[in-house]
Design an enzyme around this catalytic site. Structure first.
Site, PDB file in Angstrom:
ATOM      1  N   HIS A 245       0.834  -1.207   0.000  1.00  0.00           N
ATOM      2  CA  HIS A 245       0.000   0.000   0.000  1.00  0.00           C
ATOM      3  C   HIS A 245       0.869   1.256   0.000  1.00  0.00           C
ATOM      4  O   HIS A 245       0.690   2.150  -0.827  1.00  0.00           O
ATOM      5  CB  HIS A 245      -0.905  -0.019   1.242  1.00  0.00           C
ATOM      6  CG  HIS A 245      -1.846   1.137   1.329  1.00  0.00           C
ATOM      7  ND1 HIS A 245      -3.190   1.033   1.044  1.00  0.00           N
ATOM      8  CD2 HIS A 245      -1.648   2.434   1.687  1.00  0.00           C
ATOM      9  CE1 HIS A 245      -3.769   2.215   1.200  1.00  0.00           C
ATOM     10  NE2 HIS A 245      -2.847   3.088   1.606  1.00  0.00           N
ATOM     11  N   GLU A 246       1.834   1.310   0.915  1.00  0.00           N
ATOM     12  CA  GLU A 246       2.717   2.478   0.992  1.00  0.00           C
ATOM     13  C   GLU A 246       3.629   2.570  -0.232  1.00  0.00           C
ATOM     14  O   GLU A 246       3.955   3.671  -0.695  1.00  0.00           O
ATOM     15  CB  GLU A 246       3.548   2.422   2.273  1.00  0.00           C
ATOM     16  CG  GLU A 246       2.734   2.546   3.562  1.00  0.00           C
ATOM     17  CD  GLU A 246       1.946   3.844   3.626  1.00  0.00           C
ATOM     18  OE1 GLU A 246       2.395   4.858   3.052  1.00  0.00           O
ATOM     19  OE2 GLU A 246       0.868   3.848   4.251  1.00  0.00           O
TER      20      GLU A 246
ATOM     21  N   HIS B 156       1.691   4.336  -2.943  1.00  0.00           N
ATOM     22  CA  HIS B 156       1.731   5.796  -2.777  1.00  0.00           C
ATOM     23  C   HIS B 156       3.067   6.358  -3.256  1.00  0.00           C
ATOM     24  O   HIS B 156       3.124   7.362  -3.976  1.00  0.00           O
ATOM     25  CB  HIS B 156       1.559   6.159  -1.289  1.00  0.00           C
ATOM     26  CG  HIS B 156       0.155   6.045  -0.789  1.00  0.00           C
ATOM     27  ND1 HIS B 156      -0.909   6.670  -1.405  1.00  0.00           N
ATOM     28  CD2 HIS B 156      -0.361   5.391   0.277  1.00  0.00           C
ATOM     29  CE1 HIS B 156      -2.014   6.406  -0.730  1.00  0.00           C
ATOM     30  NE2 HIS B 156      -1.712   5.626   0.282  1.00  0.00           N
TER      31      HIS B 156
ATOM     32  N   ASP C 137      -7.653   7.873   2.637  1.00  0.00           N
ATOM     33  CA  ASP C 137      -7.308   8.289   1.272  1.00  0.00           C
ATOM     34  C   ASP C 137      -8.570   8.612   0.476  1.00  0.00           C
ATOM     35  O   ASP C 137      -8.616   9.606  -0.262  1.00  0.00           O
ATOM     36  CB  ASP C 137      -6.522   7.185   0.558  1.00  0.00           C
ATOM     37  CG  ASP C 137      -5.196   6.883   1.236  1.00  0.00           C
ATOM     38  OD1 ASP C 137      -4.642   7.801   1.865  1.00  0.00           O
ATOM     39  OD2 ASP C 137      -4.717   5.737   1.133  1.00  0.00           O
TER      40      ASP C 137
END
Length: 280
Positions: A61-62, A65, A136
């Site tokens: 997930h990170e 980003h 988000d």
């Protein structure tokens, strides 16, 4: 993120506390970095241990980003990305925003795509999504509504700006008709879907890069800008890092900061007037 005087004071106080806990005689740059993380992202939750599958999801997930922001021109430069739980989040990314007050549709779209990068990475690598993208989604929904309702950036709604209730305020009615409300909702969905599709295309083309960053995150838990450059090469856009580079062209370096003539000697000791001699 806008940094005010109170934020700087909090960081300085926190850095002093970090240095004192480590029995240091002086405050180091590392102490300030730790203080910024605690003020911006919250306390590190050492007691919150993620299951291996959850930790892997957070890493990808990170990484989503980070990769989206790395290859989008108008996204803020990445400083650090971490999968250590802090505050309310299971991971966080720290960026270097520049002083900017006006945004175009293209710039807002890049920011929306960067914000959607985590959710899209989950879709690509796990074929599912989790609740980790809730914050988000709130951000990109607000960005989309602002474009349509406040900034007049929707061709269908037109160059209109509606006064809406602020968070915490009571709203008894909307300043537009029901048909306009339906049009606004559809425009917001179209904007978000456009950003989602654009993000998906970008991350599918950068799948190998996401994998590299995620695996390194699982290994080290925290990646700095230098680690990202090692893994991906320099960001393909011009970046500004020093104060001089950031204020170049703004007049910040040319500003006359000298004191006015009447204040130049404000802190100089003044001579006491001599007392008149008194003779008997």
């Amino acid at each position: 993120m806008v940094v005010e005087g109170a934020d700087i004071a909090n960081v300085c106080n926190e850095a002093a506390l970090v240095a004192a806990r480590d029995a240091n005689q002086e405050i180091s740059l590392k102490n300030f970095e730790q203080a910024i993380e605690r003020v911006v992202a919250g306390m590190e939750k050492k007691s919150q241990v993620l299951q291996p599958e959850e930790k892997k999801t957070v890493a990808y997930h990170e990484a989503g980003h980070a990769i989206a922001g790395w290859y989008l021109e108008y996204a803020d430069p990445l400083l650090k990305v971490s999968i250590i739980p802090r505050g309310k989040g299971l991971g966080y990314a720290q960026y270097l925003p520049k002083e900017q007050y006006l945004y175009s549709k293209e710039q807002i779209l890049d920011r929306m795509c960067m914000t959607l990068g985590g959710r899209v990475a989950e879709e690509i690598f796990f074929s599912r999504i989790t609740t980790g993208a809730q914050d988000d989604l709130q951000k990109i929904t607000q960005m989309a509504y602002s474009q349509v309702v406040k900034y007049g950036m929707s061709a269908k709604v037109g160059p209109l700006s509606f006064e809406t209730a602020q968070p915490g305020e009571m709203a008894f009615d909307k300043p537009y008709s029901e048909s306009t409300a339906q049009l606004i909702d559809q425009e917001v969905r179209d904007i978000v879907n456009l950003a989602l599709q654009r993000t998906r295309e970008l991350l599918l083309s950068k799948r190998d890069e996401i994998e590299k960053v995620a695996l390194r995150l699982l290994e080290k838990e925290v990646l700095a800008r230098g680690d990202m450059i090692e893994l991906l090469g320099p960001r393909p856009f011009l970046e500004k890092h020093t104060y001089e580079e950031m204020v170049a062209g703004t007049g910040g370096m040319d500003e006359d900061t000298s004191l006015p003539e009447g204040l130049k000697s404000w802190n100089e000791a003044k001579e006491k007037p001599k007392e008149a001699d008194t003779k008997a």
